[in-house]
Design an enzyme around this catalytic site. Structure first.
Site, PDB file in Angstrom:
ATOM      1  N   ARG A  70       0.712  -1.292  -0.119  1.00 12.50           N
ATOM      2  CA  ARG A  70      -0.109   0.161   0.379  1.00 12.50           C
ATOM      3  C   ARG A  70       0.670   1.266   0.098  1.00 12.50           C
ATOM      4  NH1 ARG A  70      -3.230  -1.318   5.009  1.00 12.50           N
ATOM      5  NH2 ARG A  70      -2.501  -3.161   5.036  1.00 12.50           N
ATOM      6  N   GLU A 107       1.281  -5.985  12.955  1.00 17.41           N
ATOM      7  CA  GLU A 107      -0.409  -6.063  14.057  1.00 17.41           C
ATOM      8  C   GLU A 107      -1.086  -7.445  14.273  1.00 17.41           C
ATOM      9  OE1 GLU A 107      -3.367  -3.726  13.355  1.00 17.41           O
ATOM     10  OE2 GLU A 107      -4.325  -3.991  15.470  1.00 17.41           O
TER      11      GLU A 107
HETATM   12  O1  LIG Z   1       2.512  -0.563  12.332  1.00 14.27           O
HETATM   13  P1  LIG Z   1       2.176  -2.380  11.452  1.00 14.27           P
HETATM   14  O2  LIG Z   1       1.903  -3.358  12.582  1.00 14.27           O
HETATM   15  O3  LIG Z   1       3.951  -2.578  10.743  1.00 14.27           O
HETATM   16  O4  LIG Z   1       1.579  -2.563  10.813  1.00 14.27           O
HETATM   17  C1  LIG Z   1       1.933  -1.759   9.137  1.00 14.27           C
HETATM   18  C2  LIG Z   1       1.729  -1.782   8.144  1.00 14.27           C
HETATM   19  O5  LIG Z   1       0.974  -3.118   7.866  1.00 14.27           O
HETATM   20  C3  LIG Z   1       0.172  -2.834   6.491  1.00 14.27           C
HETATM   21  O6  LIG Z   1       0.877  -3.411   5.767  1.00 14.27           O
HETATM   22  P2  LIG Z   1       0.892  -5.108   5.405  1.00 14.27           P
HETATM   23  O7  LIG Z   1       1.870  -5.566   5.766  1.00 14.27           O
HETATM   24  O8  LIG Z   1      -0.616  -5.435   5.687  1.00 14.27           O
HETATM   25  O9  LIG Z   1       0.928  -5.502   3.861  1.00 14.27           O
HETATM   26  P3  LIG Z   1       0.076  -4.754   2.560  1.00 14.27           P
HETATM   27  O10 LIG Z   1       0.418  -3.417   2.204  1.00 14.27           O
HETATM   28  O11 LIG Z   1       1.206  -5.659   1.085  1.00 14.27           O
HETATM   29  O12 LIG Z   1      -1.588  -4.453   2.089  1.00 14.27           O
HETATM   30  C4  LIG Z   1       0.325  -1.603   6.330  1.00 14.27           C
HETATM   31  O13 LIG Z   1       0.063  -0.950   4.815  1.00 14.27           O
HETATM   32  C5  LIG Z   1       1.573  -1.360   6.814  1.00 14.27           C
HETATM   33  O14 LIG Z   1       2.536  -1.128   6.570  1.00 14.27           O
HETATM   34  N1  LIG Z   2      -5.515  -1.827  11.574  1.00 14.86           N
HETATM   35  C1  LIG Z   2      -5.164  -1.738  10.138  1.00 14.86           C
HETATM   36  N2  LIG Z   2      -4.858  -2.190   9.570  1.00 14.86           N
HETATM   37  C2  LIG Z   2      -4.831  -1.733   7.952  1.00 14.86           C
HETATM   38  N3  LIG Z   2      -3.014  -1.763   8.349  1.00 14.86           N
HETATM   39  C3  LIG Z   2      -2.273  -2.524   8.972  1.00 14.86           C
HETATM   40  N4  LIG Z   2      -1.342  -2.479   9.062  1.00 14.86           N
HETATM   41  C4  LIG Z   2      -1.396  -3.393  10.733  1.00 14.86           C
HETATM   42  N5  LIG Z   2      -2.855  -2.920  11.226  1.00 14.86           N
HETATM   43  C5  LIG Z   2      -3.397  -2.749  10.567  1.00 14.86           C
END
Ligand SMILES: O=P(O)(O)OC[C@H]1O[C@H](OP(=O)(O)OP(=O)(O)O)[C@H](O)[C@@H]1O
Ligand SMILES: Nc1ncnc2[nH]cnc12
Length: 183
Positions: A70, A107
């Site tokens: 993202r 998370e």
């Molecule tokens: O602060 P944190 O607990 O580390 O979480 C935040 C991360 O989680 C999500 O990515 P995700 O790994 O779900 O991947 P994506 O972008 O491929 O959906 C979001 O886009 C952040 O990069």
């Molecule tokens: N609650 C949440 N929603 C979307 N992205 C996340 N990455 C980590 N926690 C998330």
């Protein structure tokens, strides 16, 4: 690194309207913050990427780094608008060697990020962009990779910070701007 009050209020409203809450995804107890409505709204998407680009310019960034996946959607247009390069920080296994790698927890699980060190000019100033700051594990891993490669991280910008997960605590004294914060 900060936003003028009027810009901050306007962009916070766009973030509030642009994210959708999805309870119990991807696992029970997590409220997933879905960015797709904001991306699908050209006015909101354009306004947000303009703000990110302005922050890149204001911090004197030579590049904008985005965290797969993202973060790519936000960082790449911001970099192009700011007239600087885009550096992808990728999920493990996507980049050809040689790469730098960090394992981290987020998370809802754990993962690994990689960076092509050859893409990074030592001493370059880089602004890191992502959509959500939750526990901060992802952002910290990305910053550490960029710093290991010799870059200077001028800050992290996220659209949405989930403050109750205290992600900033793990980011040391790196500058962090959230366009909207949820307590
Ligand atoms: O602060 P944190 O607990 O580390 O979480 C935040 C991360 O989680 C999500 O990515 P995700 O790994 O779900 O991947 P994506 O972008 O491929 O959906 C979001 O886009 C952040 O990069
Ligand atoms: N609650 C949440 N929603 C979307 N992205 C996340 N990455 C980590 N926690 C998330």
């Amino acid at each position: 690194m900060h936003l003028p009050d009027e810009t901050a209020a306007r962009t916070a409203e766009l973030v509030v309207r642009g994210f959708r809450d999805v309870p119990d995804f991807p696992e029970p107890g997590v409220v997933f913050k879905d960015i797709t409505p904001l991306l699908a709204d050209p006015a909101a998407f354009g306004a947000v990427t303009r703000v990110l680009a302005d922050l890149a310019t204001a911090t004197g960034a030579d590049a904008v780094a985005g965290i797969e996946a993202r973060g790519f959607m936000l960082a790449a247009p911001a970099a192009e608008r700011a007239g600087v390069g885009f550096w992808p920080v990728r999920k493990a296994g996507k980049l050809p060697p040689p790469v730098l790698r960090r394992d981290y927890a987020l998370e809802y699980g754990s993962a690994s990020l990689e960076l092509a060190a050859s893409a990074v000019r030592p001493g370059a100033r880089v602004l890191v962009v992502d959509d959500v700051l939750a526990t901060g594990g992802t952002a910290r891993a990305a910053c550490e990779l960029l710093e290991e490669a010799g870059a200077h991280v001028v800050g992290l910008v996220v659209l949405l910070e989930l403050a109750f997960l205290n992600g900033r605590a793990g980011l040391g004294d790196r500058a962090v701007v959230a366009l909207h914060t949820q307590d």
